[in-house]
Design an enzyme around this catalytic site. Sequence first.
Site, PDB file in Angstrom:
ATOM      1  N   THR A   9      14.861 -46.718   9.295  1.00 37.85           N
ATOM      2  CA  THR A   9      14.219 -47.346  10.449  1.00 37.85           C
ATOM      3  C   THR A   9      12.706 -47.298  10.242  1.00 37.85           C
ATOM      4  OG1 THR A   9      16.116 -46.617  11.729  1.00 37.85           O
ATOM      5  CG2 THR A   9      14.239 -47.414  12.988  1.00 37.85           C
ATOM      6  N   HIS A  10      12.275 -47.819   9.108  1.00 41.58           N
ATOM      7  CA  HIS A  10      10.849 -47.886   8.788  1.00 41.58           C
ATOM      8  C   HIS A  10      10.447 -49.344   8.636  1.00 41.58           C
ATOM      9  CE1 HIS A  10      11.170 -43.550   6.949  1.00 41.58           C
ATOM     10  NE2 HIS A  10      11.285 -43.572   8.255  1.00 41.58           N
TER      11      HIS A  10
END
Lengths: 579, 256
Positions: free
Chosen positions: A499-500
């Site tokens: 989740t970057h």
Amino acid sequence: MATTLDKVEVVTVGVGWTGGIIAAELAKQGVQVVGLERGKARSTEDFQHIHDEYRYAIRYELMQDLSRETITFRNHRDERALPMRQLGSFLLGEGLGGAGVHWNGQTYRFLPYDLQIKTMTEEKYGKNKLGEDYILQDWGISYEELEPYFYKFEQTAGISGEDNKNSAPRENDYPTPPMKETPITKRFKDAAKNLKLSPYHMPSGNLSENYENPDGQTINQCQYCGFCERFGCEYGAKSSPNVTVIPTAEKTGKFELRTHANVTEVIYEGGKATGVKYIDLQTGEEFIQPADIVVLTSYVMNNVRLLLNSGIGRPYDPESRTGVIGKNYCYQILPGATGFFEEEKFNTYMGAGSLGASVDDYNGDNFDHSNLDFIHGGVIAITQTGKRPINNNTAPNDTPNWGKEFKSQSIKYYHRNLAVGVQGASIPHRNNYLSLDPEYEDIFGYPLLRLTYDYTEQDRNLHNYLTEKSAEIMKEMGASRVEPREISDHYSIVPYQTTHNTGGVIMGGDPETSAVNNYSQMWDVENLFVVGASAFAHNGGYNPTGTVGALAYRAAEGILKYREESGQLVKIVNDRKHA
Amino acid sequence: MKKVTEKKTSKMSRRRFIKNSSYAAGGAIGGGFLGTVLSKNLFGNNNENQGQKQGATNNESTNYNQALMYFTRQSDFEILSSATERIFPEDDNGPGAVKLGVPFFIDHQLAGSYGRNDREYMRGPFYPASDFQGYQTRLKRHEVFDVGIQAIERESKNQFDTSFVDLEGEQQDQILQKFQDGEVDLKGVTPTTFFELLRSATIEGAYSDPLYGGNNNMEGWMMKEFPGNYMSYINEIDKKDFIKKEPKALRAHIAH
């Protein structure tokens, strides 16, 4: 018909790390702030039954309800984008604290090289290292200027860590000492030293000791229970907005939190943002909240989508290469290697989200790229985050994924495998971008955000090189069998990766090529600030939250400055090479 | 159901596991308020007895939770049971899907928000997807299971002239493999999507907290030596040797 409320000084859209930091810093100075959060309120009390892998890590209870809103996705411009109907590749947060509740806590600083990547790459390797389809840009601020803000975030969050010669230089020690050394972290460090690398303990938002931050908020000592990523902390030992900046803002009496408040538009009149429109999800009522200053503090996707749905800023067009909103979407490249140990078992069920050891020898420009076909790199690390049984069924590659052999091998190796992994930098490409979807809508009838993204040659070359380095370390750690990771033919929205997500409202020195200045103030709308990883001009070789925190503290200072001075806070530097 | 339930009992019963294991002392809860709150469960038992109490409930008296919430035909449930047992079979490590309660886990999940895709984007239009775009059927999960289970039976009768539940294990595997490889015609959903749902739901049922009806007696966790739900490993995280602990379920977190 929407009800218009009384005007406030500042309204933030989303109350996670960035919204919480803005609220705390402004409210402490006596500024009235309203925080609009579309999810529900939650705190440590809500996490007493959190040790439930199925509910939280598989069914994603803390994440965004996609039935209301999702994104659409395609690999290429000539494809039809389809909705991301289920969460997969990344996990969007929802609710008070946002993704700051369910993160792991790995808290690095981007390198000086990241902030001046274009200048430094061209100086050393010439103007055409990657080719003209890659959009390298400086961030419009130097590391020296940003350093105090990094420290401010680390102090607020109480980050536990130790200095390292290859990491970004520090003026001050970490607020708390590193986490515990374990047989796994020690094994990695010994192997790295044998290979002449410089290992250090991973900087951690799970705290090594009880800590009181400068705002008087207490964060507890981590218990290493093994439930961190995708979970809230039942012990108040993972630094989150909910145990730091949100209570700090609340105790001033100047901050008002409104939950279940789903913002649908920024209202834009006469060159300024005059407020926001939102729907109370519990009553269905529509409100307009007028404000002197509007701050977008939601996740990357929604920061971009709100601007596009509100008709603010110039949308990026990959064909003509003009416009800025949606430009430079980046992700993260994840090289690595898995090691299987026939003779040993490790206590991998224990752990903490940022318990680990890292090396920066192959990050940024810490190594020479003259004879390499890529730039940048990434942090190589081992983590001991707590392996849970549904999600961890690692077996050698030739094992089927169901049946007798699957069962016996996945049980056998459950405590007998370790992985070395990389947070690989992601370099922007003209064809990777965010825009509005022409066909799909959310439950309110607004267009969904469309993601167009695929891996590039740069990504593949970086992946292969750093996978090789990871495998060398794993071999040196004594694994009986080492399996390097592979990068798929195309980026897939299905399996979880990271989740970057970054970019879309990027910062820089020139309004032609960037959307916000180095205070996260929009070039086109002086009283609109857009804060978060959406401002990253590219994604570096680390977990992004430390840098997000630094930019948020910088933005808070900018907002206070803007209240005094008004106008643009930063002088324009023209850099038209990309125009 | 007949075929799978009549197989020999698990080699590693819960009692034997406990007898043969040398447990480390229970993890200390690091000096906080939770220690007091969590030391008792609903029945007033302390944590150490909690597992055995659950075992007794499941093994020695009727488990009223093991009834159908979703499926209407028992024959469909039996096909599902046989398929999950092939995906996660009983072996020397311990029980397979059926003894772990996985078919009931799936039945119960299909009756709720999982089965109805409540928190997922299910608005149209629906188009065929590339391999990289994910779930794109208009069918909800419970409908995917209906379609898939009927297709398993149809394939079995076409290929072997026998009901799926009466096939030999290897024949059942052949049928399931055809679904995984996408070699079956299904209406409204790809066979691979169905198979992947069936496969992942089976593993979820084997290893999720027993509160969901699978992982019976925590035997899924015991096979994997996963201790479930401990509040703290702070005094053990730096130890070199592997530490085997008696598993605890979330039931221990319900305050009296």
